[in-house]
Design an enzyme around this catalytic site. Structure first.
Site, mmCIF file in Angstrom:
data_model
loop_
_atom_site.group_PDB
_atom_site.id
_atom_site.type_symbol
_atom_site.label_atom_id
_atom_site.label_comp_id
_atom_site.label_asym_id
_atom_site.label_seq_id
_atom_site.Cartn_x
_atom_site.Cartn_y
_atom_site.Cartn_z
ATOM 1 N N ASP A 173 65.046 35.404 37.492
ATOM 2 C CA ASP A 173 63.683 35.965 37.412
ATOM 3 C C ASP A 173 63.205 36.093 38.790
ATOM 4 O OD1 ASP A 173 61.396 37.350 36.217
ATOM 5 O OD2 ASP A 173 60.470 35.219 35.874
ATOM 6 N N GLY A 227 50.466 35.450 34.796
ATOM 7 C CA GLY A 227 49.719 34.338 34.325
ATOM 8 C C GLY A 227 48.532 34.704 33.504
ATOM 9 N N HIS A 283 56.979 43.021 33.091
ATOM 10 C CA HIS A 283 56.680 41.668 33.496
ATOM 11 C C HIS A 283 55.225 41.533 33.139
ATOM 12 C CE1 HIS A 283 59.954 40.234 36.360
ATOM 13 N NE2 HIS A 283 60.387 41.419 36.040
ATOM 14 N N ALA A 289 53.731 40.151 30.589
ATOM 15 C CA ALA A 289 53.597 40.733 29.271
ATOM 16 C C ALA A 289 52.952 39.498 28.271
ATOM 17 C CB ALA A 289 54.668 41.416 28.837
ATOM 18 N N ASP A 308 56.197 34.214 29.637
ATOM 19 C CA ASP A 308 56.295 32.739 30.140
ATOM 20 C C ASP A 308 54.986 31.994 29.669
ATOM 21 O OD1 ASP A 308 56.562 30.376 31.513
ATOM 22 O OD2 ASP A 308 56.969 31.143 33.481
HETATM 23 O O1 13P Z 1 56.808 38.139 34.039
HETATM 24 C C1 13P Z 1 56.757 36.945 33.792
HETATM 25 C C2 13P Z 1 58.090 36.493 34.289
HETATM 26 O O2 13P Z 1 58.818 37.334 35.258
HETATM 27 C C3 13P Z 1 55.961 36.297 32.647
HETATM 28 O O3 13P Z 1 54.662 37.022 32.674
HETATM 29 P P1 13P Z 1 53.496 36.208 31.936
HETATM 30 O O4 13P Z 1 53.045 35.425 32.878
HETATM 31 O O5 13P Z 1 52.582 37.277 31.424
HETATM 32 O O6 13P Z 1 54.107 35.504 30.774
HETATM 33 O O1 G3H Z 2 57.047 35.466 37.395
HETATM 34 C C1 G3H Z 2 56.509 34.241 36.919
HETATM 35 C C2 G3H Z 2 57.035 33.335 35.855
HETATM 36 O O2 G3H Z 2 56.053 33.215 34.964
HETATM 37 C C3 G3H Z 2 57.502 32.082 36.558
HETATM 38 O O3 G3H Z 2 56.660 31.423 36.933
HETATM 39 P P1 G3H Z 2 57.026 30.079 38.002
HETATM 40 O O4 G3H Z 2 57.366 30.934 39.286
HETATM 41 O O5 G3H Z 2 55.814 29.488 38.233
HETATM 42 O O6 G3H Z 2 58.166 29.598 37.441
HETATM 43 ZN ZN ZN Z 3 57.580 38.486 36.251
#
Ligand code: 13P
Ligand code: G3H
Ligand code: ZN
Ligand code: ZN
EC number: 4.1.2.13
Length: 309
Positions: free
Chosen positions: A82, A181, A211, A213, A256
């Site tokens: 990611d 976030g 993303h 989402a 996430d």
């Molecule tokens: O896009 C994400 C990870 O790449 C996660 O998005 P959220 O923060 O909306 O869950």
């Molecule tokens: O893109 C963001 C994802 O939620 C991952 O978050 P992170 O970079 O804190 O692991």
């Molecule tokens: Zn993302």
């Protein structure tokens, strides 16, 4: 059963009204909760690892945990990087056995993003690995959206078409108003569906990725706050908007924050209700179940991905 690329998953999802969930993983309980849900729902599954996850858990552990999940469940799973920020991290993941990588060149000028993405595509494709790229900038809550700001940050449809043609990328993350976030909108949630439709009509064969989402379900924010948390004013993308996006080329939906909220709410509750507990299994077990419940809800009620494996 094995690690698979996203190719078949996206081919199946592209012209239908469901999307594949891509869930961020950081430890064993998160992986187990997600995988149990996908198995019960018979859903296609992408597990994704951020740079932060690599730093926290170390790639070797995460890769072995995902392999263990495959052995344990018999599922096909895509393992995805990611937000890879440069060629080197993408190459490292390709070499380590990831089946998909994201090169996020969205912070670079258009031509540089093309050049960087093309380099990653050449390397990854030579090893049979799929590539996701990003064009446009995900809005933060501070970027209040008027039409000018939108055109400056959201994905420009004509550029998306040129970008895909020039890079040969397999899928494209688009900016239409989502952000990462728990604080996505100040006022009414808004996504630019006209823009999404136009992008999809110009590159109908390219799976699109959403993303940022997460929905930031109020009941989970409330539960966190009821049990000692302090997350005021959190707001995400309404579930109906995610459902709509899956109809216009969105094949991969990144989640996430909703996992973090589900896990944290459960652990907070446990600590308040069982102040004498100090065995981590006592709270990580219910936290794992909370992850499973959240993922099952997403797959079944939001992504419409049950029985699509
Ligand atoms: O896009 C994400 C990870 O790449 C996660 O998005 P959220 O923060 O909306 O869950
Ligand atoms: O893109 C963001 C994802 O939620 C991952 O978050 P992170 O970079 O804190 O692991
Ligand atoms: Zn993302
Ligand atoms: Zn980005």
């Amino acid at each position: 059963m094995s690690l698979v690329t996203t190719k078949k998953m996206f081919e199946n999802a592209l012209n239908s009204d469901y999307a594949v969930g891509a869930f961020n993983v950081n430890n064993m309980e998160i992986i187990q909760g997600i995988v149990e849900a996908a198995q019960e729902e018979k859903a296609p599954l992408i597990l994704q690892v951020s740079a932060g996850a690599r730093k926290y858990a170390k790639p070797a552990y995460l890769i072995k945990l995902v392999e263990a999940a495959i052995l344990d469940t018999g599922l096909d799973i895509a393992l995805h990087l990611d937000h890879g920020e440069d060629f080197d991290i993408c190459k490292k993941c390709v070499d380590d056995g990831f089946t998909s990588v994201m090169i996020d060149g969205s912070k670079h000028p258009f031509e540089e993003n093309i050049k960087l993405t093309k380099e990653v595509v050449e390397y990854a494709h030579s090893k049979g690995v799929s590539v996701e790229a990003e064009l446009g900038k995900l809005a933060g809550i501070e970027d209040n959206i008027n039409v000018d700001a939108r055109n400056a940050t959201f994905t420009v449809p004509e550029e998306a078409a040129e970008f895909v043609a020039k890079t040969g990328v397999d899928s494209l993350a688009v900016a239409i108003g989502t952000s990462h976030g728990a604080y996505k909108f100040k006022g009414e949630p808004y996504l630019d569906f006209e823009r999404l439709k136009e992008i999809h009509s110009l590159i109908p064969d390219t799976p699109l990725v959403l993303h940022g989402a997460s929905t930031v379900l109020p009941e989970f924010v409330k539960k966190c706050n009821e049990f000692g948390g302090d997350i005021p004013g959190a707001q995400g993308v309404p579930e109906d908007m995610i459902r709509t996006a899956t109809k216009y080329g969105v094949c991969k939906v990144n989640i996430d924050t909703d996992l973090r909220l589900a896990m944290t709410a459960e652990i907070r509750k446990h600590f308040v209700e069982h102040p004498a507990d100090f065995d981590p299994r006592k709270y990580l077990g219910p936290a794992r179940d909370a992850i499973k419940g959240m993922v099952q809800h997403k797959i079944r009620n939001v992504l419409n991905a049950s029985n699509k494996r």
